[in-house]
Design an enzyme around this catalytic site. Structure first.
Site, PDB file in Angstrom:
ATOM      1  N   GLU A 120       0.866  -1.174   0.000  1.00  0.00           N
ATOM      2  CA  GLU A 120       0.000   0.000   0.000  1.00  0.00           C
ATOM      3  C   GLU A 120       0.909   1.232   0.000  1.00  0.00           C
ATOM      4  O   GLU A 120       1.234   1.796   1.026  1.00  0.00           O
ATOM      5  CB  GLU A 120      -0.933  -0.001   1.211  1.00  0.00           C
ATOM      6  N   ALA A 131      -2.647   8.122   7.124  1.00  0.00           N
ATOM      7  CA  ALA A 131      -1.640   7.864   8.155  1.00  0.00           C
ATOM      8  C   ALA A 131      -0.273   7.543   7.570  1.00  0.00           C
ATOM      9  O   ALA A 131       0.666   7.275   8.330  1.00  0.00           O
ATOM     10  CB  ALA A 131      -2.110   6.718   9.051  1.00  0.00           C
ATOM     11  N   HIS A 206      -9.824   0.634   0.341  1.00  0.00           N
ATOM     12  CA  HIS A 206     -10.702   1.148   1.405  1.00  0.00           C
ATOM     13  C   HIS A 206     -11.549   2.327   0.920  1.00  0.00           C
ATOM     14  O   HIS A 206     -11.262   3.484   1.190  1.00  0.00           O
ATOM     15  CB  HIS A 206      -9.964   1.449   2.708  1.00  0.00           C
ATOM     16  N   ARG A 217     -20.623  18.661  -7.643  1.00  0.00           N
ATOM     17  CA  ARG A 217     -19.998  19.182  -8.865  1.00  0.00           C
ATOM     18  C   ARG A 217     -18.629  18.561  -9.127  1.00  0.00           C
ATOM     19  O   ARG A 217     -17.957  18.911 -10.090  1.00  0.00           O
ATOM     20  CB  ARG A 217     -19.867  20.703  -8.794  1.00  0.00           C
ATOM     21  N   HIS A 241     -14.152   3.946  10.170  1.00  0.00           N
ATOM     22  CA  HIS A 241     -13.553   4.399   8.916  1.00  0.00           C
ATOM     23  C   HIS A 241     -14.623   4.853   7.925  1.00  0.00           C
ATOM     24  O   HIS A 241     -14.409   5.797   7.156  1.00  0.00           O
ATOM     25  CB  HIS A 241     -12.709   3.277   8.296  1.00  0.00           C
ATOM     26  N   ASP A 263      -8.097  -4.239   7.250  1.00  0.00           N
ATOM     27  CA  ASP A 263      -7.080  -3.182   7.374  1.00  0.00           C
ATOM     28  C   ASP A 263      -6.560  -3.146   8.812  1.00  0.00           C
ATOM     29  O   ASP A 263      -6.187  -2.093   9.326  1.00  0.00           O
ATOM     30  CB  ASP A 263      -7.658  -1.825   6.961  1.00  0.00           C
ATOM     31  N   LEU A 289      -6.578   8.668  12.505  1.00  0.00           N
ATOM     32  CA  LEU A 289      -7.107   7.300  12.467  1.00  0.00           C
ATOM     33  C   LEU A 289      -6.230   6.450  11.569  1.00  0.00           C
ATOM     34  O   LEU A 289      -5.917   6.838  10.436  1.00  0.00           O
ATOM     35  CB  LEU A 289      -8.542   7.314  11.937  1.00  0.00           C
ATOM     36  N   SER A 290      -5.804   5.290  12.051  1.00  0.00           N
ATOM     37  CA  SER A 290      -4.958   4.408  11.229  1.00  0.00           C
ATOM     38  C   SER A 290      -5.747   3.148  10.885  1.00  0.00           C
ATOM     39  O   SER A 290      -6.881   3.231  10.417  1.00  0.00           O
ATOM     40  CB  SER A 290      -3.635   4.105  11.937  1.00  0.00           C
ATOM     41  N   GLY A 291      -5.176   1.980  11.115  1.00  0.00           N
ATOM     42  CA  GLY A 291      -5.878   0.744  10.766  1.00  0.00           C
ATOM     43  C   GLY A 291      -6.971   0.409  11.759  1.00  0.00           C
ATOM     44  O   GLY A 291      -7.175   1.095  12.765  1.00  0.00           O
TER      45      GLY A 291
END
Length: 365
Positions: A120, A131, A206, A217, A241, A263, A289-291
């Protein structure tokens, strides 16, 4: 030979009640109606498939890249019912990537449920890094990609990148070498994302997280994947998430093109990715916020209980749908004759009862 008699089985996208299954040499040999149909039965599912997970059992693989770590991660995921997974590496230095790749290459001959690596990054858009560490993000060169795949020697199965920042020749080289490409950590607009899917990028990392959003728009990446006939997407169904109401919308729009990932990460207090567990979630030291802290079975439960997704659809999102993406649906992800006997047994409350990997029962405790 191992047999299950008078058990409900999820196969061919449906729950078939009161079935008889025979397993031999780690594979499913026979499925038919049971002769005796006396009892209320548990449900037998295919083993779960997680194409994006960073660690488990207190081990974050990128922070502790060792044979011991990946074995511990495998053991824990098997106990949770995840019988196939890709271990994920976030944007990092070439040295860390090479160290992790070396471990997986060495471990490959002994691996069980670990199928390889999902990278990733680092070829993502810094504007949507989430993150990920900004200093390690960069544009790919064709020479670097060639060297990376050559060193990986087949262990790199999947890669998340931002196509709007990469040269077409880089994307095509990865596709030609059968790396599953996922559009993610990207600020692509609707047209750029649609072009990337048409070019051959198969999926999206994700959904809704770390990407251009839907605006009236400026339709962004989610609208592009909703509108595309074949592009898939993963989603994190923890309610943190992505709000459950938005998961519900995505499932209605995408159906079999949507699949679950956890994740999931592990507590880590060293290195560039220091994940701290707070109130049922993982955050970086700055509060980003991470995993997730999810298991795949918890993800299925959330889909059913909070997202108006049927049990059959939720099971497919954790099994058959990701199997199709990696072109292994005849081997894993469904309970059919000649498929691997990777089985998860749950009761009517969706509680885990048993796990079997290639026909062998896994001790849960």
């Amino acid at each position: 030979m191992q047999t299950f008699d008078d058990i409900d089985v999820f196969t061919n996208g449906q729950i078939h009640k009161h079935q008889h299954i025979e397993i031999q040499n780690g594979k499913i040999q026979y499925i038919a109606d049971a002769i005796n149909k006396d009892s209320d039965t548990d449900l037998l599912l295919p083993g779960f498939i997680d194409l994006q997970i960073y660690g488990a059992a207190g081990k974050l693989f990128s922070a502790e890249p060792s044979l011991e770590s990946i074995r511990i991660i495998e053991d824990q995921l098997l106990r949770e019912g995840t019988t196939s997974f890709l271990i994920c590496l976030a944007t990092n230095t070439p040295e860390v990537f090479n160290e992790c790749i070396s471990v997986i290459k060495e471990y490959e001959k002994d691996s069980r449920n670990c199928m390889g690596l999902h990278l990733e990054g680092p070829f993502i858009n810094p504007e949507k890094r989430g993150a990920h560490v900004k200093e390690y993000i960069r544009k790919a060169s064709l020479d670097e990609i060639k060297q990376l795949l050559d060193f990986g020697d087949g262990t790199i199965k999947m890669m998340t990148l931002a196509p709007e920042l990469q040269d077409d020749e880089v994307i095509q080289y990865l596709l030609d070498h059968e790396v599953v490409l996922s559009l993610g950590h990207s600020n692509a607009n609707f047209k750029q994302a649609t072009t990337a899917y048409n070019q051959g990028i198969q999926t999206t990392t994700h959904l809704f997280n770390a990407m251009s959003p839907i605006q009236h728009r400026a339709p962004g990446i989610p609208t592009a994947v909703f509108s595309h006939p074949t592009a898939m997407a993963s989603i994190i169904a923890d309610g943190l998430h992505v709000d459950f109401e938005v998961v519900k919308i995505a499932a209605k729009m995408m159906k079999e093109r949507l699949f679950l990932i956890t994740d999931a990460v592990a507590e880590c207090n060293s290195g560039p990715y220091q994940h701290h567990a707070i109130d049922g979630k993982f955050v970086m030291p700055d509060g980003t916020l991470s995993g997730s802290a999810m298991t795949m079975l918890q993800s299925i439960k959330n889909c059913v209980k909070h997202c108006d997704i049927s049990l059959t659809e939720a099971i497919n999102m954790a099994t058959l749908n990701p199997a199709k993406l990696i072109k292994k649906e005849n081997e894993i992800g469904q309970l059919v004759v000649n498929a691997e006997a990777n089985l998860v047994r749950i009761n009517e409350k969706m509680e885990l009862q048993q796990v079997f990997f290639r026909g062998a029962e896994i001790k849960l405790n």
